[in-house]
Design an enzyme around this catalytic site. Sequence first.
Site, short mmCIF file in Angstrom:
data_model
loop_
_atom_site.label_atom_id
_atom_site.label_comp_id
_atom_site.label_asym_id
_atom_site.label_seq_id
_atom_site.Cartn_x
_atom_site.Cartn_y
_atom_site.Cartn_z
N ASP A 1 10.83 19.39 -39.55
CA ASP A 1 11.02 20.78 -39.99
C ASP A 1 12.14 20.84 -41.02
O ASP A 1 12.75 19.83 -41.34
CB ASP A 1 11.31 21.69 -38.79
CG ASP A 1 12.62 21.35 -38.09
OD1 ASP A 1 12.96 20.16 -38.03
OD2 ASP A 1 13.31 22.27 -37.62
N ASP B 1 -0.23 9.13 -31.19
CA ASP B 1 0.19 9.08 -32.60
C ASP B 1 -0.52 10.18 -33.37
O ASP B 1 -1.43 9.93 -34.15
CB ASP B 1 -0.13 7.69 -33.18
CG ASP B 1 0.27 7.57 -34.65
OD1 ASP B 1 1.19 8.29 -35.08
OD2 ASP B 1 -0.36 6.75 -35.35
O1 9MR Z 1 15.51 16.49 -29.92
C1 9MR Z 1 15.45 17.77 -29.32
C2 9MR Z 1 15.19 17.59 -27.84
O2 9MR Z 1 16.29 16.95 -27.22
C3 9MR Z 1 14.89 18.94 -27.20
O3 9MR Z 1 14.47 18.73 -25.86
C4 9MR Z 1 13.81 19.68 -27.99
C5 9MR Z 1 13.49 21.05 -27.42
O4 9MR Z 1 14.56 21.91 -27.50
O5 9MR Z 1 14.22 19.84 -29.33
C6 9MR Z 1 14.40 18.61 -29.99
O6 9MR Z 1 14.84 18.86 -31.29
C7 9MR Z 1 13.92 19.37 -32.22
C8 9MR Z 1 14.57 20.60 -32.83
O7 9MR Z 1 14.66 21.61 -31.88
C9 9MR Z 1 13.90 21.07 -34.10
N1 9MR Z 1 13.74 20.00 -35.06
C10 9MR Z 1 13.01 18.86 -34.51
C11 9MR Z 1 13.70 18.30 -33.29
C12 9MR Z 1 12.95 17.08 -32.73
O8 9MR Z 1 11.70 17.39 -32.20
#
Ligand code: 9MR
Length: 569
Positions: free
Chosen positions: A168, A538
């Site tokens: 994102d 994947d």
């Molecule tokens: O890496 C993050 C993970 O630890 C959390 O459980 C999750 C849900 O809150 O979010 C992950 O981070 C994401 C972020 O919110 C938005 N950009 C992408 C990140 C990786 O999926």
Amino acid sequence: GPGAPTKKIQVNQVGYLPGLPKHATLVSDSTTPRPWTVRDSAGATVASGQSTPQGLDAASGDNTHLIDFSSFDQAGTGYTLAVGDDESFPFDITANPFAELRHDSLEFFYHQRSGTPIEAKYVGDTYARAAGHLNVAPNQGDDNVPCRADLNCGYTLDVRGGWYDAGDHGKYVVNGGISAWQVLDTYERAVALGDADALGDGSLKIPESGNGVPDILDEARWEVEFLLRMQAPSGMVHHKIHDANWTGLPTLPAQDAQPRRLSAVSTAATLNTAAVAAQSARIWKTIDPAFAAKALAAAEKAYAAAKANPNVLADPNDGTGGGTYSDGTVSDEFYWAAAELFTTTGGAAYRADVTGSPHYRGQSLSTRGFDWASTGPLGDITLAVVPNGLPRADVAAIRSAFTTTADAHLAQMATAGYPVPYRNPDGSYDWGSNGLVANNAVVLALANDFTGAAKYREGVYRTMDYLLGRNPTGYSYVTGYGDQPVRNVHHRFWANQLEPSLPTAPPGVLSGGPNSALQDPIAARLLQGCKPQKCFVDHIEAYSLNEVTVNWNSALAWVANWAAEKSDG
Ligand code: 9MR
């Protein structure tokens, strides 16, 4: 079914080192040993032996055998392992399997830069793209952003630059901060305990190459400058900036038409910035004294602001258009920031905050590992690695916390079908498990740095075996590495699976990996009932399994650089 492995013998698809243990996993219900052979690239048998049955492996649900072909040490390419009619993917035996990954994993960060064009002369035509979020239509820019309307901050901030977090286009201080810290720590550890030569100026293909400063520092500075821009006049730091609504896949950064929202300040973001800015101040002290002074002033101001506002938590429901990165516990961020400020300044007040913290001396190390919400171990790493004024006995106690945790990893790995230094009490695998795995390999690597014991070094390479294919899905989780790497990581530009004119990911990017909580619709549809290590597919839309992020790649880059340094190749 989806994610079903195509092989019964899983190997590190990239390379094993001569002189080190070489292990593979055979899936077999046989309760007796089975004969295996190693074949060279011409198909000739060059080694043979018997597997060791291990029974049912809980993490994968597979019945596994260990194939130990350590005694075969002949350097070469294109070997395979065979058992009966089954054959593995090919692998090499080579003195330095990580010579390219150490740099590819760092060059990922250049690709993720916001606010600047990504130029073909560094990345090639395939990966070149226009600058994102500089207020060029349809972008609404990050260069003059008011706070979210309901916050009434009364100011705008220029928060251009930095790295996009992941697939994102959000920029999140707590996650960008730990990532910049870890890239910088890769350098600091090499200076303090290892060999920093390979991290110097000219080592990466980035615009700053040739400026006389190590490229790894130039790349991290791109993010540190952004963190400093996120600081409000009060000294507190804004938690994040991202789109008002989620964009679809694909969307190139320069095509993002969403308004950008600057979220409220948070104590966690403020301390995270204090920590990274304090670390930057000592690293740039002689390289760029003016930048170092600016960073230190920002760090001290941020720390004071956090002490005055110790419980400003990010909103756990603010997840529209970007992730929340909310964290209800900031005692670990206080410890980490104090550790960085103390190491840089020697200040008595910072020292008291370090030694009085419940996190002091490795108290937050665990077999789960550490991440953006659990930052105490980052303070421990700095205090254990970078010279500081703590009593020798205290530094020794911190170092022994790393070896104790590393021993727990090795004990657990010794009986696993697919050994990996990662364990939750309930056996679950979290979102970003591969990032946790890589960070736990950092713990193994530091245990080797601190003690010299070979078992920890072997543990690091065994962890790379898992990430590069010796796992129950049979994927190499690093793009471009191995015969069956992940190809469809969740990313708005590297969206080839959806739009053939767009590229797949460049080499050296780590997928988040198995997540047993099935937190996206693809995972929920395809993977019900999966065993934790097999909860993976994947697929580009499977963002809870197959996204890429700056924090996972910073962990990969740290380990790949350590592994390259320690392979003597
Ligand atoms: O890496 C993050 C993970 O630890 C959390 O459980 C999750 C849900 O809150 O979010 C992950 O981070 C994401 C972020 O919110 C938005 N950009 C992408 C990140 C990786 O999926």
